[in-house]
Scaffold this active site. Structure first.
Site, PDB file in Angstrom:
ATOM      1  N   ARG A  74      11.277  -3.272 -28.386  1.00  0.00           N
ATOM      2  CA  ARG A  74      11.024  -3.570 -29.583  1.00  0.00           C
ATOM      3  C   ARG A  74      12.132  -4.059 -30.363  1.00  0.00           C
ATOM      4  O   ARG A  74      11.845  -4.930 -31.331  1.00  0.00           O
ATOM      5  CB  ARG A  74      10.583  -2.404 -30.253  1.00  0.00           C
ATOM      6  CG  ARG A  74       8.970  -2.016 -29.796  1.00  0.00           C
ATOM      7  CD  ARG A  74       8.575  -0.723 -30.364  1.00  0.00           C
ATOM      8  NE  ARG A  74       8.643  -0.785 -31.774  1.00  0.00           N
ATOM      9  CZ  ARG A  74       8.411   0.455 -32.425  1.00  0.00           C
ATOM     10  NH1 ARG A  74       8.149   1.607 -31.758  1.00  0.00           N
ATOM     11  NH2 ARG A  74       8.352   0.454 -33.842  1.00  0.00           N
ATOM     12  N   GLN A  82       7.589   3.051 -43.781  1.00  0.00           N
ATOM     13  CA  GLN A  82       7.488   3.796 -42.795  1.00  0.00           C
ATOM     14  C   GLN A  82       8.225   3.110 -41.594  1.00  0.00           C
ATOM     15  O   GLN A  82       7.997   3.485 -40.372  1.00  0.00           O
ATOM     16  CB  GLN A  82       5.770   3.921 -42.438  1.00  0.00           C
ATOM     17  CG  GLN A  82       5.113   4.811 -43.602  1.00  0.00           C
ATOM     18  CD  GLN A  82       3.629   4.703 -43.439  1.00  0.00           C
ATOM     19  OE1 GLN A  82       2.965   5.237 -42.509  1.00  0.00           O
ATOM     20  NE2 GLN A  82       3.134   3.730 -44.099  1.00  0.00           N
ATOM     21  N   ASP A 129      11.884  -1.039 -38.643  1.00  0.00           N
ATOM     22  CA  ASP A 129      12.585  -2.550 -38.426  1.00  0.00           C
ATOM     23  C   ASP A 129      13.735  -3.012 -39.305  1.00  0.00           C
ATOM     24  O   ASP A 129      14.462  -4.122 -38.798  1.00  0.00           O
ATOM     25  CB  ASP A 129      11.479  -3.763 -38.566  1.00  0.00           C
ATOM     26  CG  ASP A 129      10.683  -3.703 -39.818  1.00  0.00           C
ATOM     27  OD1 ASP A 129      11.391  -3.305 -40.837  1.00  0.00           O
ATOM     28  OD2 ASP A 129       9.426  -4.266 -39.957  1.00  0.00           O
ATOM     29  N   GLY A 183       0.190  -2.896 -46.852  1.00  0.00           N
ATOM     30  CA  GLY A 183       0.402  -3.257 -45.304  1.00  0.00           C
ATOM     31  C   GLY A 183       0.438  -1.789 -44.468  1.00  0.00           C
ATOM     32  O   GLY A 183       1.221  -1.750 -43.407  1.00  0.00           O
ATOM     33  N   HIS A 220      10.661   6.797 -41.199  1.00  0.00           N
ATOM     34  CA  HIS A 220      10.428   6.995 -40.023  1.00  0.00           C
ATOM     35  C   HIS A 220      11.681   6.664 -39.024  1.00  0.00           C
ATOM     36  O   HIS A 220      11.756   6.587 -37.856  1.00  0.00           O
ATOM     37  CB  HIS A 220       9.234   6.384 -39.390  1.00  0.00           C
ATOM     38  CG  HIS A 220       7.984   6.997 -39.948  1.00  0.00           C
ATOM     39  ND1 HIS A 220       6.607   6.120 -39.706  1.00  0.00           N
ATOM     40  CD2 HIS A 220       7.585   8.186 -40.535  1.00  0.00           C
ATOM     41  CE1 HIS A 220       5.809   7.276 -40.262  1.00  0.00           C
ATOM     42  NE2 HIS A 220       6.339   8.185 -40.593  1.00  0.00           N
ATOM     43  N   CYS A 278      26.536   9.361 -26.024  1.00  0.00           N
ATOM     44  CA  CYS A 278      27.324   9.676 -27.094  1.00  0.00           C
ATOM     45  C   CYS A 278      28.817   9.340 -26.953  1.00  0.00           C
ATOM     46  O   CYS A 278      29.369   9.912 -25.777  1.00  0.00           O
ATOM     47  CB  CYS A 278      27.144  10.953 -27.590  1.00  0.00           C
ATOM     48  SG  CYS A 278      28.012  11.564 -29.042  1.00  0.00           S
TER      49      CYS A 278
END
Ligand code: OAD
Length: 248
Positions: free
Chosen positions: A73, A103, A106, A195, A125, A155
């Site tokens: 993604r 939300q 991106d 949207g 989110h 980490c």
């Protein structure tokens, strides 16, 4: 004064008159940037089961599968740019008391805000381009492409496994961000919803809270949603087509 029969004009009038507007966006605002939505045709949840990829249990079971999905993604979104709707919202928020709540993970609203010099959005989110440590909880920006060919990301401070800094199903949202969004909703006089299928809570409740506070709701979405019945104006058109005009 008579009300215009043109819904675009009516939406523009509602938003121009607002003194403390709020905007809530979802995946559809980024559709014309090339980012897949979740539930529409070609949506991510049409092809994948959220419980396999976007839950703490899925990550505990198979962190590599989850990381590979997020890496995929990230690569899609890395090639996407803010569209006319992101840019119009960012310009609208410049120098005005607008609260933009998204939300989306991106980062396209944040990119448009940086370009416009307006305040960053509230990203309820999380972000595809941040990691969070499963050990020490440190959150860090992580824009560079991920190399998952050997070990999974760890980490730099404590060595524990990193995870994407996104909210998964079954996890609470960040209290501070949620409180800011609901505070803005409680005093909003207009709410622009763009949207989103408006079925995922508590995000969708931000719009509901603004309605309870008396805000006039403008919805931009080619499809009806549970919020549509409460909208002062519903514009059934793609975001990039119509948002610049109603915020002009
Ligand atoms: P959805 O995929 O559920 O809904 C996208 C909405 O955008 C639908 O109502 C579409 O009709 C609409 N849409 C599609 N193309 C559009 C366009 N060009 N312009 C305007 N609207 C358009 O996405 P969200 O509502 O954002 O959560 O989903 C909410 C949450 O569910 C996401 O944040 C994600 C998902 O599971 C997590 O991952 C926690």
């Amino acid at each position: 004064m008579t009300e215009s029969p043109d819904p675009v004009e009516r939406a523009r009038a509602v938003l121009a008159a607002a003194r403390r507007p709020i905007a809530l966006t979802g995946a559809g605002v980024s559709a014309e940037s090339g980012v897949p939505t979740f539930r529409g045709p070609g949506g991510l949840w049409r092809r994948h089961r959220p419980e396999d990829l976007a839950t703490p249990e899925a990550f505990a079971r198979d962190p590599r599968l989850v990381w590979e999905w997020y890496a995929w993604r990230r690569e899609i979104v890395r090639g996407c740019r803010p569209n006319a709707a992101h840019r119009a919202l960012a310009r609208w928020a410049r120098g005005r008391a607008v609260t933009l709540v998204t939300q989306n993970v991106d980062g396209l609203h944040a990119e448009a805000a940086r370009e416009a010099g307006s305040p960053p959005p509230i990203e309820l989110h999380g972000s595809l381009f941040r990691t969070r440590c499963t050990g020490c909880d440190a959150r860090r920006a992580a824009r560079a492409p991920l190399d998952l060919s050997a070990a999974l990301p760890a980490c730099a401070e404590c060595g524990a496994l990193l995870r994407p800094d996104v909210v998964w199903f079954g996890e609470p949202l960040d209290d501070g961000l949620l409180a800011r969004a609901f505070r803005a909703a409680a005093s909003a006089d207009a709410c622009l919803v763009v949207g989103t299928s408006a079925i995922v809570h508590p995000a969708a409740s931000v719009a509901v809270a603004s309605l309870r506070a008396g805000a006039a709701l403008v919805e931009v979405n080619p499809e009806p949603t549970p919020l549509s019945a409460h909208a002062a104006v519903a514009l059934r058109r793609p975001a990039a087509d119509v948002v610049p005009g109603i915020l002009a």
